[in-house]
Motif scaffolding. Sequence first.
Motif, PDB file in Angstrom:
ATOM      1  N   ASP A 120      15.160  17.307 -37.211  1.00  0.00           N
ATOM      2  CA  ASP A 120      15.784  17.541 -35.911  1.00  0.00           C
ATOM      3  C   ASP A 120      15.548  16.353 -34.985  1.00  0.00           C
ATOM      4  O   ASP A 120      16.465  15.873 -34.317  1.00  0.00           O
ATOM      5  N   GLU A 121      14.303  15.879 -35.003  1.00  0.00           N
ATOM      6  CA  GLU A 121      13.995  14.760 -34.121  1.00  0.00           C
ATOM      7  C   GLU A 121      14.727  13.487 -34.554  1.00  0.00           C
ATOM      8  O   GLU A 121      15.237  12.736 -33.730  1.00  0.00           O
ATOM      9  N   ALA A 122      14.781  13.269 -35.871  1.00  0.00           N
ATOM     10  CA  ALA A 122      15.480  12.091 -36.394  1.00  0.00           C
ATOM     11  C   ALA A 122      16.959  12.149 -36.013  1.00  0.00           C
ATOM     12  O   ALA A 122      17.539  11.150 -35.580  1.00  0.00           O
ATOM     13  N   GLU A 127      21.550  10.343 -33.022  1.00  0.00           N
ATOM     14  CA  GLU A 127      22.605  10.724 -32.088  1.00  0.00           C
ATOM     15  C   GLU A 127      22.555   9.828 -30.841  1.00  0.00           C
ATOM     16  O   GLU A 127      23.562   9.243 -30.425  1.00  0.00           O
ATOM     17  N   ARG A 128      21.368   9.728 -30.294  1.00  0.00           N
ATOM     18  CA  ARG A 128      21.180   8.986 -29.039  1.00  0.00           C
ATOM     19  C   ARG A 128      21.633   7.540 -29.178  1.00  0.00           C
ATOM     20  O   ARG A 128      22.150   6.949 -28.228  1.00  0.00           O
ATOM     21  N   PHE A 129      21.446   6.972 -30.372  1.00  0.00           N
ATOM     22  CA  PHE A 129      21.827   5.572 -30.545  1.00  0.00           C
ATOM     23  C   PHE A 129      23.101   5.416 -31.369  1.00  0.00           C
ATOM     24  O   PHE A 129      23.340   4.363 -31.980  1.00  0.00           O
ATOM     25  N   GLY A 130      23.884   6.470 -31.417  1.00  0.00           N
ATOM     26  CA  GLY A 130      25.220   6.373 -31.994  1.00  0.00           C
ATOM     27  C   GLY A 130      25.270   6.202 -33.500  1.00  0.00           C
ATOM     28  O   GLY A 130      26.210   5.619 -34.032  1.00  0.00           O
ATOM     29  N   ILE A 152      14.660   0.432 -36.082  1.00  0.00           N
ATOM     30  CA  ILE A 152      14.010   0.719 -34.794  1.00  0.00           C
ATOM     31  C   ILE A 152      13.811   2.235 -34.632  1.00  0.00           C
ATOM     32  O   ILE A 152      12.742   2.689 -34.222  1.00  0.00           O
ATOM     33  N   ILE A 153      14.841   2.984 -35.005  1.00  0.00           N
ATOM     34  CA  ILE A 153      14.733   4.444 -34.921  1.00  0.00           C
ATOM     35  C   ILE A 153      13.612   4.951 -35.833  1.00  0.00           C
ATOM     36  O   ILE A 153      12.851   5.846 -35.481  1.00  0.00           O
ATOM     37  N   ARG A 154      13.504   4.337 -37.016  1.00  0.00           N
ATOM     38  CA  ARG A 154      12.442   4.721 -37.942  1.00  0.00           C
ATOM     39  C   ARG A 154      11.074   4.538 -37.279  1.00  0.00           C
ATOM     40  O   ARG A 154      10.183   5.380 -37.430  1.00  0.00           O
ATOM     41  N   ALA A 155      10.912   3.448 -36.545  1.00  0.00           N
ATOM     42  CA  ALA A 155       9.644   3.219 -35.844  1.00  0.00           C
ATOM     43  C   ALA A 155       9.477   4.217 -34.692  1.00  0.00           C
ATOM     44  O   ALA A 155       8.395   4.756 -34.472  1.00  0.00           O
ATOM     45  N   GLU A 182      20.934  -3.988 -26.559  1.00  0.00           N
ATOM     46  CA  GLU A 182      21.243  -2.884 -25.646  1.00  0.00           C
ATOM     47  C   GLU A 182      20.260  -1.732 -25.879  1.00  0.00           C
ATOM     48  O   GLU A 182      19.749  -1.113 -24.943  1.00  0.00           O
ATOM     49  N   MET A 183      20.002  -1.484 -27.157  1.00  0.00           N
ATOM     50  CA  MET A 183      19.087  -0.404 -27.519  1.00  0.00           C
ATOM     51  C   MET A 183      17.679  -0.685 -26.987  1.00  0.00           C
ATOM     52  O   MET A 183      17.012   0.209 -26.468  1.00  0.00           O
ATOM     53  N   ILE A 184      17.241  -1.928 -27.105  1.00  0.00           N
ATOM     54  CA  ILE A 184      15.894  -2.291 -26.640  1.00  0.00           C
ATOM     55  C   ILE A 184      15.801  -2.171 -25.124  1.00  0.00           C
ATOM     56  O   ILE A 184      14.811  -1.683 -24.569  1.00  0.00           O
TER      57      ILE A 184
END
Lengths: 257, 291
Positions: A120-122, A127-130, A152-155, A182-184
């Motif tokens: 769920d968290e993943a 989702e948040r980062f498209g 980055i999401i994995r981290a 943009e994500m950073i």
Amino acid sequence: MTGDAGLVIEGLHKSFGRKPVLRGIDLAVEPHQVVCLIGASGSGKSTLLRCVNLLEPIDAGRITLGGEDITRRGVRVNAVRRRVGIVFQSYNLFPHMPVLRNVTLGPVKALGRSRAEARDEAMALLERFGLADRARDYPDRLSGGQQQRVAIIRALAMRPELLLLDEITSALDPELVADVLEMIRDLAEGGMTMVIATHEMGFARDIAHRVCFLDEGQILEEGAPERIFTAPQEARTRRFLQRVVDAGRMDGGRGGT
Amino acid sequence: MADPVPPHDHGFRRSRILAGAGGRWTAALTSSLIALASTAVVVGLLVWLIPKSKGFEEVKATFFDRAQFRDSFDGIGEAFKTNIKLFMVVEAIVLVLALVIAVMRSLPGPVFFPVRALAVIYADVFRGIPTILLILLLGFGVPALQVEGIPSDEMFWGGVALVLVYSAYVSEVYRAGIDSVHPSQDAAARSLGLGRFRSLRHVVLPQAVRRVIPPLLNDFIGLQKDTALVFQLGVVEALNQASIDASATFNYTPYLVTTVFFLAITIPMTRLTDWLIARDRRRRQAGGAIA
Ligand SMILES: Nc1ncnc2c1ncn2[C@@H]1O[C@H](COP(=O)(O)OP(=O)(O)OP(=O)(O)O)[C@@H](O)[C@H]1O
Ligand SMILES: [Mg+2]
């Protein structure tokens, strides 16, 4: 999301064989601060980040994280790494697992979270980062920029106190850089504590609370980005920045956003 | 990738592609015909030459006796089940034991030196002993000790010998696989806080094993054949059954029957292995083109 006392590095020395690579680094990063490391190739940026994540043993000095000495003898290395995320230039996604499992592996196997919770968290992060629609794909189906965002999401899925980013846009085609930066920026605004080694000077100027110029294993100069980029004190810093300007990389990361 | 051919060259390119397609088709046909012709010549020569040899009639009678073939088929088939059983049990153990040895050998740092040394010695010793010798040593030597509680069954010790030898070979195959996984994969797993063994189990080994499936199968073809070696211990398996039949009738056709049984399982396995290797190569080339 962040600890209390941040990261403190004191008198850090590190050699590879006879070659000294870090020669007495002192650096303090407060919670929610973003510090950018700049400096020529071979100046020791990657080595410094790897030392903080305990991927490299250090020769002398001390590193404390959230008030705890993480370089003391008998420290639980895995427990420290769970608190510190690192993202590499070459993404290093696990090619034999779909994106979603890449992201949930750490939370499930290292943190012992339940599969459902981790998923769920993943998914929320993807989702948040498209990237939610790529959850089931294998990494080799993704573009370099997408792969790096998954890394980055994995981290992030580990809910780290500190995120280390090592030239995460250097391997990317120019048109893919903006999405990652943009994500950073997004994470910085969210208060993530980060140490970022980068060649994107425009980006460093934009996002960093503090910039450190690393030269032959020492922090030669540090300060607010405006000062470092507009009024560097050291001749070597000026020379380095001049070379960057000549190479046309000063504005990197500003365009396209 | 950008198209390097400027637009006004399209006509030229199309004609080349058409010629190419036609050319490929003709070339394929030609090479098939050549293959067919040369095969016919070789087979024809053999069929014509072999019966002309002096001993042909005798060989035909002793090795290709139809009645004898039929008579010994069932018995050898029954005995061949022993080979299959031996193979299955040994293979299952080898797959696990060899992995343990390969992992032992891949452990880094001075702490693990004794473990690594042990694994190296194991692999060196058991790859260095002729399989048949180890089978004889264990199969005759250990039961002769007459130690209470140790099995004295020859088949058991023959199996142990095969396990020891093949685990040494297969551990090398695994090791090559582990070495082929880039260290940055382990670093990425470790940086998430996974321990050494979790990183091995979830990240390194799955990639390593996938890459070495074809060479693993190759070793198992060898193992399938080498199950016949336990015949030296008096175990009644296909080869032994054949020699019993042969000495009873002074006819060697039973050996042909045994050969047929072995080929029946090794050839499909060989084809499968080759197919996997070819598929692998295609994938790697495709992957390389993308990257
Ligand atoms: N594992 C290693 N073994 C030996 N020398 C190393 C190792 N890793 C790095 N070095 C050396 O340490 C020095 C610093 O390397 P490092 O990768 O930290 O520099 P960097 O600032 O990150 O450079 P770049 O901008 O090119 O990434 C270099 O001279 C490099 O050759
Ligand atoms: Mg580097």
